[in-house]
Design a protein around this motif. Structure first.
Motif, PDB file in Angstrom:
ATOM      1  N   GLN A 146     -24.429   1.424  -4.302  1.00 36.68           N
ATOM      2  CA  GLN A 146     -24.498   1.015  -2.900  1.00 36.68           C
ATOM      3  C   GLN A 146     -24.854   2.201  -2.011  1.00 36.68           C
ATOM      4  O   GLN A 146     -25.665   2.075  -1.089  1.00 36.68           O
ATOM      5  CB  GLN A 146     -23.161   0.412  -2.464  1.00 36.68           C
ATOM      6  N   ASN A 200     -28.202   2.478   0.292  1.00 37.66           N
ATOM      7  CA  ASN A 200     -28.132   2.679   1.740  1.00 37.66           C
ATOM      8  C   ASN A 200     -28.983   3.864   2.206  1.00 37.66           C
ATOM      9  O   ASN A 200     -29.306   3.956   3.384  1.00 37.66           O
ATOM     10  CB  ASN A 200     -26.684   2.873   2.179  1.00 37.66           C
ATOM     11  N   ARG A 202     -34.445  -3.759  10.147  1.00 33.80           N
ATOM     12  CA  ARG A 202     -33.576  -4.904  10.336  1.00 33.80           C
ATOM     13  C   ARG A 202     -33.881  -5.572  11.665  1.00 33.80           C
ATOM     14  O   ARG A 202     -33.957  -4.919  12.698  1.00 33.80           O
ATOM     15  CB  ARG A 202     -32.119  -4.472  10.297  1.00 33.80           C
ATOM     16  N   GLU A 262     -33.672  -8.541   6.966  1.00 33.70           N
ATOM     17  CA  GLU A 262     -33.813  -7.131   6.635  1.00 33.70           C
ATOM     18  C   GLU A 262     -34.931  -6.962   5.608  1.00 33.70           C
ATOM     19  O   GLU A 262     -35.048  -7.745   4.670  1.00 33.70           O
ATOM     20  CB  GLU A 262     -32.482  -6.630   6.051  1.00 33.70           C
ATOM     21  N   SER A 311     -29.683 -10.171   4.879  1.00 31.52           N
ATOM     22  CA  SER A 311     -29.092  -8.879   4.539  1.00 31.52           C
ATOM     23  C   SER A 311     -28.063  -9.047   3.420  1.00 31.52           C
ATOM     24  O   SER A 311     -27.161  -9.869   3.519  1.00 31.52           O
ATOM     25  CB  SER A 311     -28.425  -8.291   5.784  1.00 31.52           C
ATOM     26  N   LYS A 315     -26.044  -6.439   2.091  1.00 34.77           N
ATOM     27  CA  LYS A 315     -25.649  -5.041   2.149  1.00 34.77           C
ATOM     28  C   LYS A 315     -24.546  -4.649   1.190  1.00 34.77           C
ATOM     29  O   LYS A 315     -24.491  -3.527   0.750  1.00 34.77           O
ATOM     30  CB  LYS A 315     -25.203  -4.693   3.566  1.00 34.77           C
TER      31      LYS A 315
END
Length: 182
Positions: A31, A35, A41, A46, A132, A134
């Protein structure tokens, strides 16, 4: 054989927990790597570039999670309960093992799915645009930790249930001029 399994039990539990912890850490690191990539976005949509590091870390997390699950299930043995009546009549160790096995499979399915989705979205051949996503790797990584706890509970419960069954079998064995070999 029983003495060896008593000695190996803590080692197996430690191995399972270490593999799941490493899988969780790799998922969280994936992750972090994801990132770091450039993204654009607009509201809830996104577009972002794939991360090769996130792909590799996610793939490694998936593999470790699967191997830990296979090891625990193979070495833990089969805890067979076919009905709710049999479940209520079973020993507490067997009940814990059965419940832990079910929860470990559920958590495996969710964690593995999240890690695979995150890994596939970081494959080199795709640039993703859409909703998104995330936190797929983070949630999958955290579930790896929970998965390890349930696998250890399963392994300990299954081992204890097997030891209870062996003890009961030895007590019920007929004593005669030709006793059965142990």
């Amino acid at each position: 054989m029983a003495l060896m399994s008593k000695r190996m039990g803590p080692v197996i539990c430690l191995l399972i927990m270490v593999m799941d912890i490493v899988a969780g850490i790799l998922g969280i690191e994936a992750q972090v790597a994801q990132n770091k990539e450039r993204n654009m976005r607009v509201w809830i949509f996104e577009c972002r570039e794939p991360s090769e590091a996130a792909y590799k870390l996610g793939l490694a997390a998936c593999i470790l999670l699967a191997i830990a699950h296979i090891i625990a299930n193979v070495l833990g043995g089969c805890v067979c309960i076919s009905s709710t009546e049999e479940y209520t009549r079973s020993s507490p160790n067997k009940q814990i093992a059965a419940a832990s096995l079910i929860f470990s499979w559920i958590i495996l399915f969710i964690a593995f799915s999240l890690l695979v989705l995150g890994t596939v979205s970081n494959s080199r051949s795709r640039q993703t645009c859409g909703f998104s996503h995330k936190h797929l790797f983070v949630i999958g990584g955290i579930l790896c930790f929970v998965h390890g706890l349930f696998l250890v509970a399963y392994y300990v419960g299954a081992s204890a249930a097997r030891a209870e069954d062996d003890h009961i079998f030895k007590q019920q064995r007929p004593a005669g001029p030709f006793p059965l070999p142990v």
